[in-house]
Design an enzyme around this catalytic site. Sequence first.
Site, short mmCIF file in Angstrom:
data_model
loop_
_atom_site.label_atom_id
_atom_site.label_comp_id
_atom_site.label_asym_id
_atom_site.label_seq_id
_atom_site.Cartn_x
_atom_site.Cartn_y
_atom_site.Cartn_z
N GLY A 88 0.84 -1.20 0.00
CA GLY A 88 0.00 0.00 0.00
C GLY A 88 0.86 1.24 0.00
N GLN A 118 3.11 9.95 1.13
CA GLN A 118 4.41 9.28 1.16
C GLN A 118 5.30 9.67 -0.01
OE1 GLN A 118 2.47 5.24 2.06
NE2 GLN A 118 4.47 5.10 3.06
N LEU A 144 6.68 1.70 4.37
CA LEU A 144 7.75 2.13 3.46
C LEU A 144 8.37 3.45 3.92
CD1 LEU A 144 6.00 1.31 0.05
CD2 LEU A 144 7.80 -0.01 1.18
N HIS A 187 -4.13 1.35 7.91
CA HIS A 187 -2.76 1.89 7.89
C HIS A 187 -2.65 3.04 6.87
CE1 HIS A 187 1.79 1.24 7.93
NE2 HIS A 187 1.60 2.00 6.87
N GLU A 188 -3.20 2.82 5.68
CA GLU A 188 -3.07 3.83 4.62
C GLU A 188 -3.93 5.07 4.91
OE1 GLU A 188 -0.65 3.51 2.70
OE2 GLU A 188 -0.30 1.40 3.12
N HIS A 201 -2.24 7.40 7.16
CA HIS A 201 -1.26 8.28 6.49
C HIS A 201 -1.93 9.59 6.04
CE1 HIS A 201 2.51 6.13 6.10
NE2 HIS A 201 1.91 5.04 5.66
NI NI Z 1 2.81 3.17 5.60
#
Ligand code: NI
Length: 176
Positions: A46, A51, A95, A136-137, A140
Site C-alpha cells: 500500500g 508518502q 515504506l 494503515h493507509e 497516512h
Molecule cells: Ni505506511
Amino acid sequence: MTIRKILAYPHPILRQQAEPVTIFDDELKTLVADMAETMYDAPGVGLAANQIGVTKQIVVIDLTGSDAEEKDLIILINPKITKGEGSDVDEEGCLSVLDLNAKVKRFTKIWVEAQDIDGKPMAFEAEDYYARVIQHEVDHLHGHLFIDWISSLKRSLYKKKRKKQLQAEQQHKASA
Ligand code: NI
C-alpha cells in the site's frame, strides 16, 4: 509512469493532513499510476499520496505482492472509514518507517466509503489483512504513522535509532 521518491520518517509532510481530491482528471490518473509503480517497485502492499510528498487523499493498495503475475490494484480516492468492529494485533511495517516492524492493534472489520478514479462513489466492507492495510493507509492521509500506536518506549527507541542513522548519513555526505 515514474517511480517517485518515498519520503521517510521524520519528514514533516508525513505528518500533514491530506486534502480531499475534487478534480478527477488526467493529472490524477498520472499521479495514481506513479503511485502504483512506486508501490510495486518498493515493493509494498500500500501507498498513500503523502508518502511521495503529495498531500491529497489518495491511496493505492495491492495485496497480491510484487511477484504476482496478475496485479490487483485497488485505488481509493477520499477514503473514509465510517465504522469498525473487532480488534486484532499484528505486525506492521511501512515504506516510510525504515527498519521497523511492530505489532499494532486494528479493527478486524471496517466499513469504507471512497471514490474511484473517475469520482464515482463506492462503499464496501473489508476484513482482516485487507482491513488492516486500509486502516494503515488512511492513517497516512491524516498524518498518522503506525509508530503512533506502539508503546512510547518502542517509539522513543525508534526515534533515537533513526536520529543516529540520519546523523551517520549526514556525516557520510559531508565527507564524500
Ligand atoms: Ni505506511
